[in-house]
Write a protein that holds these residues in place. Structure first.
Motif, PDB file in Angstrom:
ATOM      1  N   PHE A  26       0.300  -0.671   0.259  1.00  0.00           N
ATOM      2  CA  PHE A  26       0.434  -0.035  -0.483  1.00  0.00           C
ATOM      3  C   PHE A  26       0.412   0.996   0.209  1.00  0.00           C
ATOM      4  N   TYR A  27       1.684   1.069   0.800  1.00  0.00           N
ATOM      5  CA  TYR A  27       2.389   2.530   0.788  1.00  0.00           C
ATOM      6  C   TYR A  27       3.843   2.149  -0.112  1.00  0.00           C
ATOM      7  N   ALA A  28       3.665   1.591  -0.997  1.00  0.00           N
ATOM      8  CA  ALA A  28       4.528   1.226  -2.051  1.00  0.00           C
ATOM      9  C   ALA A  28       4.088   2.243  -3.443  1.00  0.00           C
ATOM     10  N   ILE A  29       2.680   1.775  -2.979  1.00  0.00           N
ATOM     11  CA  ILE A  29       1.747   2.379  -4.752  1.00  0.00           C
ATOM     12  C   ILE A  29       2.558   3.533  -4.790  1.00  0.00           C
ATOM     13  N   THR A  30       2.395   4.316  -2.993  1.00  0.00           N
ATOM     14  CA  THR A  30       1.971   6.143  -2.611  1.00  0.00           C
ATOM     15  C   THR A  30       2.862   6.753  -3.859  1.00  0.00           C
ATOM     16  N   LEU A  89      -8.702  -3.044 -11.628  1.00  0.00           N
ATOM     17  CA  LEU A  89     -10.321  -2.186 -10.733  1.00  0.00           C
ATOM     18  C   LEU A  89      -9.661  -1.350  -9.551  1.00  0.00           C
ATOM     19  N   THR A  90      -8.655  -2.257  -9.092  1.00  0.00           N
ATOM     20  CA  THR A  90      -8.660  -0.966  -7.547  1.00  0.00           C
ATOM     21  C   THR A  90      -7.849  -0.320  -7.696  1.00  0.00           C
ATOM     22  N   TYR A  91      -6.590  -0.299  -8.576  1.00  0.00           N
ATOM     23  CA  TYR A  91      -6.021   0.749  -9.163  1.00  0.00           C
ATOM     24  C   TYR A  91      -7.197   2.032  -9.327  1.00  0.00           C
ATOM     25  N   LEU A  92      -8.031   1.828 -10.531  1.00  0.00           N
ATOM     26  CA  LEU A  92      -8.807   3.153 -11.042  1.00  0.00           C
ATOM     27  C   LEU A  92      -9.899   2.773  -9.807  1.00  0.00           C
ATOM     28  N   ALA A  93      -9.888   2.468  -8.385  1.00  0.00           N
ATOM     29  CA  ALA A  93     -11.379   2.891  -7.829  1.00  0.00           C
ATOM     30  C   ALA A  93     -10.451   3.673  -6.538  1.00  0.00           C
ATOM     31  N   GLU A  94      -9.175   3.469  -6.339  1.00  0.00           N
ATOM     32  CA  GLU A  94      -8.426   4.511  -5.677  1.00  0.00           C
ATOM     33  C   GLU A  94      -8.309   5.304  -6.281  1.00  0.00           C
ATOM     34  N   GLU A  95      -8.469   5.838  -7.131  1.00  0.00           N
ATOM     35  CA  GLU A  95      -8.333   7.404  -7.421  1.00  0.00           C
ATOM     36  C   GLU A  95     -10.307   8.195  -7.454  1.00  0.00           C
ATOM     37  N   SER A  96     -10.578   7.845  -6.674  1.00  0.00           N
ATOM     38  CA  SER A  96     -11.962   7.569  -6.527  1.00  0.00           C
ATOM     39  C   SER A  96     -12.568   8.004  -5.419  1.00  0.00           C
ATOM     40  N   ILE A  97     -11.919   6.561  -4.787  1.00  0.00           N
ATOM     41  CA  ILE A  97     -12.340   6.630  -3.122  1.00  0.00           C
ATOM     42  C   ILE A  97     -11.529   6.602  -2.144  1.00  0.00           C
ATOM     43  N   PRO A  98     -11.855   6.662  -0.829  1.00  0.00           N
ATOM     44  CA  PRO A  98     -10.648   6.735   0.408  1.00  0.00           C
ATOM     45  C   PRO A  98     -10.409   5.182   0.128  1.00  0.00           C
ATOM     46  N   SER A  99      -8.445   5.454   0.597  1.00  0.00           N
ATOM     47  CA  SER A  99      -7.621   4.142   0.618  1.00  0.00           C
ATOM     48  C   SER A  99      -8.444   3.178   1.827  1.00  0.00           C
ATOM     49  N   GLY A 100      -8.902   3.378   2.654  1.00  0.00           N
ATOM     50  CA  GLY A 100      -9.956   3.406   3.702  1.00  0.00           C
ATOM     51  C   GLY A 100     -10.953   2.017   3.451  1.00  0.00           C
ATOM     52  N   VAL A 102     -11.795   1.421   0.300  1.00  0.00           N
ATOM     53  CA  VAL A 102     -10.584  -0.011  -0.652  1.00  0.00           C
ATOM     54  C   VAL A 102     -10.874  -1.117   0.067  1.00  0.00           C
ATOM     55  N   ALA A 103      -9.914  -0.878   1.339  1.00  0.00           N
ATOM     56  CA  ALA A 103      -9.569  -1.905   1.923  1.00  0.00           C
ATOM     57  C   ALA A 103     -10.621  -2.310   2.913  1.00  0.00           C
ATOM     58  N   ILE A 104     -11.817  -1.660   3.361  1.00  0.00           N
ATOM     59  CA  ILE A 104     -13.135  -2.771   4.068  1.00  0.00           C
ATOM     60  C   ILE A 104     -13.430  -3.369   2.468  1.00  0.00           C
ATOM     61  N   CYS A 105     -13.943  -2.619   1.741  1.00  0.00           N
ATOM     62  CA  CYS A 105     -13.898  -3.330   0.381  1.00  0.00           C
ATOM     63  C   CYS A 105     -13.323  -5.272   0.628  1.00  0.00           C
ATOM     64  N   PRO A 159     -19.777   4.446  -8.256  1.00  0.00           N
ATOM     65  CA  PRO A 159     -18.068   3.807  -9.040  1.00  0.00           C
ATOM     66  C   PRO A 159     -17.444   2.975  -8.406  1.00  0.00           C
ATOM     67  N   GLY A 160     -17.131   3.737  -7.092  1.00  0.00           N
ATOM     68  CA  GLY A 160     -15.695   2.974  -6.528  1.00  0.00           C
ATOM     69  C   GLY A 160     -16.022   1.863  -6.059  1.00  0.00           C
ATOM     70  N   VAL A 161     -17.015   2.235  -4.753  1.00  0.00           N
ATOM     71  CA  VAL A 161     -17.216   0.967  -4.422  1.00  0.00           C
ATOM     72  C   VAL A 161     -17.995  -0.109  -5.291  1.00  0.00           C
ATOM     73  N   VAL A 162     -18.935  -0.068  -6.332  1.00  0.00           N
ATOM     74  CA  VAL A 162     -18.765  -1.396  -7.265  1.00  0.00           C
ATOM     75  C   VAL A 162     -16.988  -1.610  -7.733  1.00  0.00           C
ATOM     76  N   MET A 163     -16.804  -0.927  -8.382  1.00  0.00           N
ATOM     77  CA  MET A 163     -15.569  -1.603  -8.734  1.00  0.00           C
ATOM     78  C   MET A 163     -14.773  -1.977  -7.579  1.00  0.00           C
ATOM     79  N   MET A 164     -14.904  -1.641  -6.300  1.00  0.00           N
ATOM     80  CA  MET A 164     -13.696  -2.099  -5.531  1.00  0.00           C
ATOM     81  C   MET A 164     -14.708  -4.337  -5.206  1.00  0.00           C
ATOM     82  N   LEU A 165     -15.841  -3.870  -5.146  1.00  0.00           N
ATOM     83  CA  LEU A 165     -16.266  -4.831  -5.168  1.00  0.00           C
ATOM     84  C   LEU A 165     -16.405  -6.272  -6.149  1.00  0.00           C
TER      85      LEU A 165
END
Length: 301
Positions: A26-30, A89-100, A102-105, A159-165
């Motif tokens: 997660f940190y490396a991706i930043t 989808l994870t990379y794209l979702a992180e552009e629109s929703i908080p990383s937290g 993303v982790a929960i999903c 849309p971000g949540v749907v992508m993560m699901l």
């Protein structure tokens, strides 16, 4: 020349390594944020490099990459879902929703994988798996919800949540494909090499079809992160994770998806100055309790 037999790694190490590694990815991706290289191409290059390194490693050890043609469709499906659809989808979702969020999903994998394995393969799921999973997801949510409450959630949330699901479901379906490949007796390293190649190749084709230009980042930090994500985050972590699932079933392996976000929080506390809080401590304790319950589940669960 053939590879000499080696003692198998202990189960606790197969669990600990991917948990620790994916906690830091997660940190490396930043380090790759704001890159001119699009997320789609970043995923494709990451897994193309990982597949190449695995293939070289196998050849140096004298291990054949030959795979019966009847196994390729299942390997391809596994690779496209795990190393293509899920990560893009994870990379794209992180552009629109908080990383937290993303982790929960993504922690929903702890439920989806045993469920899919039961439907597709008839594998029973122990009650402890569900109890531990509920505690784990609740613990991760407890850790991240306070920060999410302070975040302004715009119209891009749904849309971000749907992508993560969909990403979590794709990873779980890929895990079930791996269980089926294990049942066929195919070596983990062999089908993982092919699966990563299929995932990378399909992602490249999709990027070209969607008109994403291949623009390479000139920053050293981007390539250091890419090398880390390819070698440790892909090759080492996935081989341990798949080997653990082969030996002990999906329940133990899937709990890695719960503990990795918690590990990422610890990394954030140590490296990014995130202050510890009561919800963070309570959520971590809850998730660890769930891990203890889940990891006591028999291998069939």
């Amino acid at each position: 020349m053939t590879a000499s037999p080696r003692a198998p790694a202990p189960g606790w190490l197969l669990f600990l390594l991917p948990t620790a590694i994916w906690s830091t990815t997660f940190y490396a991706i930043t380090w790759q944020l704001g890159s001119p290289t699009s997320p789609v191409w970043a995923v494709a290059i990451r897994f193309a490099l990982a597949a190449l390194l695995l293939a070289i490693w196998l050849r140096l050890r004298g291990v054949s990459l030959r795979l019966d043609v009847r196994h390729h469709p299942l390997v391809a499906v596994s690779g496209v879902l795990a190393y293509g659809v899920s990560y893009v989808l994870t990379y794209l979702a992180e552009e629109s929703i908080p990383s937290g969020l993303v982790a929960i999903c993504f922690t929903l994998m702890v439920f989806l994988t045993p469920l899919f394995a039961r439907i597709a393969l008839g594998r029973p799921t122990a009650k402890r798996t569900w109890i531990g999973g509920i505690l784990g997801v609740a613990g991760v949510a407890c850790c991240f919800l306070p920060s999410l409450a302070k975040t302004s959630l715009a119209g891009s949330l749904l849309p971000g949540v749907v992508m993560m699901l969909v990403a979590a479901a794709a990873s779980s379906a890929a895990a079930v494909c791996s269980l089926a490949l294990n049942a066929r007796g195919i070596p983990v390293m062999t089908y993982t090499t092919w699966a990563m190649a299929y995932g990378a190749g399909t992602t490249m084709l999709w990027a070209v079809a969607q008109g994403h230009p291949l623009t390479l980042d000139a920053r050293a930090a981007f390539w250091v992160a890419l090398l880390y994500l390819s070698v440790l985050g892909s090759v080492v972590a996935f081989l341990c994770y798949l080997s653990l699932m082969r030996r002990h079933g999906p329940a133990s392996a899937m709990y890695i998806s719960v503990l990795s976000p918690l590990g990422a929080v610890v990394v954030s506390v140590l490296l990014e100055g995130l202050p510890p809080s009561l919800p963070l401590i309570a959520g971590s304790a809850l998730a660890l309790c769930g891990a203890w319950i889940t990891l006591r589940t028999p291998s069939s669960g």
